[in-house]
Design a protein around this motif. Structure first.
Motif, PDB file in Angstrom:
ATOM      1  N   TYR A  15       0.871  -1.169   0.000  1.00  0.00           N
ATOM      2  CA  TYR A  15       0.000   0.000   0.000  1.00  0.00           C
ATOM      3  C   TYR A  15       0.911   1.223   0.000  1.00  0.00           C
ATOM      4  O   TYR A  15       1.636   1.467   0.961  1.00  0.00           O
ATOM      5  N   VAL A  17       1.651   4.951   0.435  1.00  0.00           N
ATOM      6  CA  VAL A  17       1.067   6.047   1.208  1.00  0.00           C
ATOM      7  C   VAL A  17       1.412   7.367   0.538  1.00  0.00           C
ATOM      8  O   VAL A  17       2.561   7.612   0.173  1.00  0.00           O
ATOM      9  N   ASN A  25      -6.855   6.504   4.648  1.00  0.00           N
ATOM     10  CA  ASN A  25      -5.828   5.509   4.338  1.00  0.00           C
ATOM     11  C   ASN A  25      -5.856   4.358   5.334  1.00  0.00           C
ATOM     12  O   ASN A  25      -5.691   3.200   4.950  1.00  0.00           O
ATOM     13  N   VAL A  29      -6.249   0.430   4.499  1.00  0.00           N
ATOM     14  CA  VAL A  29      -5.266  -0.551   4.954  1.00  0.00           C
ATOM     15  C   VAL A  29      -5.953  -1.627   5.795  1.00  0.00           C
ATOM     16  O   VAL A  29      -5.638  -2.814   5.681  1.00  0.00           O
ATOM     17  N   LEU A  41       3.274  -1.096   4.125  1.00  0.00           N
ATOM     18  CA  LEU A  41       3.093   0.342   3.908  1.00  0.00           C
ATOM     19  C   LEU A  41       4.397   0.907   3.372  1.00  0.00           C
ATOM     20  O   LEU A  41       5.454   0.743   3.993  1.00  0.00           O
ATOM     21  N   ALA A  51       2.632   7.341   6.977  1.00  0.00           N
ATOM     22  CA  ALA A  51       2.749   5.885   7.049  1.00  0.00           C
ATOM     23  C   ALA A  51       2.886   5.427   8.500  1.00  0.00           C
ATOM     24  O   ALA A  51       2.271   4.440   8.913  1.00  0.00           O
TER      25      ALA A  51
END
Length: 97
Positions: A15, A17, A25, A29, A41, A51
């Motif tokens: 993912y 960021v 976010n 997640v 991340l 993050a």
């Protein structure tokens, strides 16, 4: 050398960021963590604090006791044309079984 299927397998956990709202976010997640059991991340530069905040929200608030930070990788690089170092972070969050 990694095969294409190995790269695709890792990419499902990643993912990236950006400067989007942190809580939005974190929910994204959380969905991915529920589906795969693991999330990586990745953030660069000014997105690194986001993050870290997302990882803290997941592990300390939303899934307290049911998730943990498995590994943190911090690095920096000197991309061509920028003229300064660019920091990167990779935080691996896993769901406990």
């Amino acid at each position: 050398m990694e095969t294409t299927s190995d790269q695709q397998g890792v990419n499902q956990y990643v993912y990236n960021v950006h400067d989007d709202p942190v809580m939005r976010n974190a929910i994204d997640v959380l969905e991915r963590l529920g589906k795969h059991g693991k999330v990586i991340l990745r953030a660069r530069g000014n997105s690194i604090p986001n993050a870290v905040a997302i990882a803290n929200i997941i592990t300390e608030k939303l899934l307290r006791g049911n998730s943990k930070v498995e590994k943190i990788i911090v690095d920096s690089a000197n991309p061509a044309g920028i003229g300064r170092m660019l920091s990167t972070i990779e935080i691996i969050v896993v769901k406990k079984s």
